[in-house]
Write an enzyme that holds these catalytic residues in place. Structure first.
Site, mmCIF file in Angstrom:
data_model
loop_
_atom_site.group_PDB
_atom_site.id
_atom_site.type_symbol
_atom_site.label_atom_id
_atom_site.label_comp_id
_atom_site.label_asym_id
_atom_site.label_seq_id
_atom_site.Cartn_x
_atom_site.Cartn_y
_atom_site.Cartn_z
ATOM 1 N N GLU A 248 0.881 -1.182 0.000
ATOM 2 C CA GLU A 248 0.000 0.000 0.000
ATOM 3 C C GLU A 248 0.908 1.218 0.000
ATOM 4 O O GLU A 248 1.539 1.526 1.007
ATOM 5 C CB GLU A 248 -0.887 0.009 1.255
ATOM 6 C CG GLU A 248 -1.858 -1.148 1.338
ATOM 7 C CD GLU A 248 -3.025 -1.016 0.363
ATOM 8 O OE1 GLU A 248 -3.092 -0.008 -0.382
ATOM 9 O OE2 GLU A 248 -3.858 -1.929 0.338
ATOM 10 N N CYS A 284 -2.487 8.990 2.891
ATOM 11 C CA CYS A 284 -2.224 8.489 1.542
ATOM 12 C C CYS A 284 -3.362 8.844 0.599
ATOM 13 O O CYS A 284 -3.152 9.159 -0.559
ATOM 14 C CB CYS A 284 -2.031 6.977 1.577
ATOM 15 S SG CYS A 284 -3.424 6.111 2.299
#
Ligand code: NAD
Length: 492
Positions: A248, A284
């Protein structure tokens, strides 16, 4: 050591292990204040933790799913009870306001509960009876998982890995970031206590420990959240033993504002502002660049500034009126500032947003007043790089085609959002290269632990959350019992 400083230990095979060397963690709102100390583990410590997890795996993989769920549920209750203490610690070491720290614990618990409630159904073997025989499709655990996490959401990005890995019968060695190591260690400790020794181990440190965790032959899977650059090193380190991976990574998530977006919809505008600046932009999936149809660009910017100036209140994370705290660390602050300075030097207009509430600590801490950057070039660094901080460019586009082109012109593809009339927005959304696209909100606010989350392109491989996030810690094992296991076309 002062009274309100905490010292945490590594956890190896159920034992708390002290290290000779310890790393202080400062409070980003007042860097002269040391919140606590984290161990600096060595590669040898990492090897011991991996070996302990490997030994524990032989026993843990044979336990029943009911036993695993029961243990995880006990851990959930303990984390709930400890939430007030843990959220304060997270806020102090990270810099995120208290409401934001509590929100992070809330999401962690929501996911752990989802994982417990769905583990039985998702992880159980499927048995097929069919015309050629009987087939068992089993979801076997992988072995020892190395979990490596970043500083921005240390709790949720650790529990997102711990819950599915352990429920599926794996064991784990987790390494958090040295930039927010304390609260996550408390959470890991509470979980580890509920499981047999060696099932969940915790080591601290930097890249050397990370290299051991990603290259050691006893590691079956790497579950990594962090920067795309770091992930490239990890893939190389893992290549010799072809490890399973969930990555990720970074993103440069875009928000597209279509010409039929109602700029006077104050709630929607507020959602967008929050989606740009929550946790000082250090998420993010934050909307990191905003593209607006040129037909409504001017009205949009006016209304955006009005709404942003109301919601943004920078200051001490413990001040209840504060919505945005300091940036987590000096390096990040300097990096974000360099992107703003670069755009400014090329002629972009920089506008500071909101109010500073706690002026006395603003200069001492790693505070930045949130900023929008107007009139930047499409190729300026503030537009193409992942800023990961409180500075967002707003740029016009000519038509939908142009918007899609600008958004997809990126090495990243984590999340995105499209704002406007629903059908129109969905049509545009379908053309965007991303793991998630939200309509009239952005991923930070539309997030749901039931949705598989992850990126395309250099934003990552695999998915966390959702049923996919549970299956990510298994390998599919087919056991087939044919009635006649012979191919019909092979001659006698
Ligand atoms: P980072 O890559 O610098 O560090 C992440 C972790 O990797 C830390 O624990 C670090 O100590 C460790 N590490 C560093 N070098 C290593 C090596 N060679 N081998 C193994 N481990 C190593 O990232 P960061 O600065 O902590 O976090 C910010 C980044 O994380 C941003 O790019 C952000 O977009 C990304 N992120 C992505 C997601 C997502 O879900 N896609 C979520 C949060 C953050």
């Amino acid at each position: 050591m002062q009274e309100n400083q905490i010292v945490i230990d590594a956890i190896i095979n159920g034992e708390k292990v002290k290290t000779e060397k310890q790393e202080p963690r400062e409070n980003p709102a007042r860097p002269s204040e040391i919140v606590g100390f984290a161990p600096v583990n060595t590669r040898e410590d990492a090897i011991r933790a991996i070996n302990a997890a490997n030994d524990a795996f032989a026993i843990w993989k044979e336990t029943s799913i009911e036993d695993r769920i029961e243990r995880m549920k006990k851990a959930i209750e303990k984390i709930k009870d400890a939430t007030p203490e843990i959220s304060k610690l997270l806020s102090r070491e990270h810099g995120k306001p208290l409401y934001d720290a509590e929100g992070e614990i809330g999401v962690s618990l929501m996911w752990m509960e989802f994982a417990c409630n769905n583990a039985q159904e998702v992880l159980s073997s499927e048995i097929l009876e069919h015309e050629t025989g009987k087939t068992i499709i089993a979801h076997d655990p992988l072995g020892v998982v190395a979990a490596i996490t970043p500083w921005n959401y240390p709790l949720s990005l650790s529990t997102i890995k711990i819950a599915p890995a352990l429920l599926a019968g794996n064991t784990m060695v987790l390494k958090p970031s040295p930039l927010a190591p304390l609260a996550v260690s408390k959470v890991v400790e509470l979980i580890a206590e509920e499981f047999p020794n060696g099932v969940l181990n915790l080591v601290h440190g930097e890249a050397d420990v990370g290299v051991e965790l990603t290259s050691n032959p006893n590691i079956a899977k790497i579950a990594f959240t962090g920067g795309t650059g770091t992930a490239k090193h990890i893939m190389k380190a893992a290549a010799d033993t072809i490890k399973n991976m969930t990555l990720e990574l970074g993103g440069n998530d875009a928000a597209i504002i279509l010409k039929d977006f109602d700029v006077n919809d104050e709630r929607a505008m507020r959602r967008l502002v929050i989606s740009n600046f929550l946790t000082a932009g250090q998420i993010c999936m934050i909307a990191k660049r905003v593209y607006v149809d040129k037909e409504i660009y001017d009205q949009f910017v006016d209304k955006y500034l009005e709404v942003a100036n109301k919601w943004i209140r920078v200051g001490n994370p413990f001040n209840k009126d504060v919505t945005i705290g300091p940036v987590n660390n000096l390096k990040q602050m300097e990096y974000v500032q360099s992107l703003i300075d670069d755009a400014k030097s090329k002629g972009a207009k920089v506008i500071k947003l909101g109010k500073v509430l706690d002026k006395e600590i603003f200069n001492e801490g790693y505070f930045m007043q949130p900023t929008v950057v107007l009139d930047a070039d499409y190729q300026d660094r503030i537009v193409v790089e992942e800023q990961f901080g409180p500075a967002v460019p707003i740029l016009p586009f000519d038509n939908d085609e142009h918007a899609v082109e600008l958004v997809n012109d990126s090495i990243y593809g984590l999340t995105s959002s499209v704002w406007g009339e629903e059908e129109h927005a969905i049509k545009v959304a379908k053309r965007i290269q991303a793991g998630t696209t939200m309509i009239n909100t952005a991923a930070v606010q539309g997030l749901d632990v039931r949705f598989p989350f992850g990126g395309v392109k250099q934003s990552g491989i695999g998915r966390e959350y959702g049923k996919e996030g549970l299956l990510a810690y298994t390998d599919t094992h087919v056991i087939n019992v044919p009635i006649n296991g012979e191919l019909p076309y092979i001659p006698e």
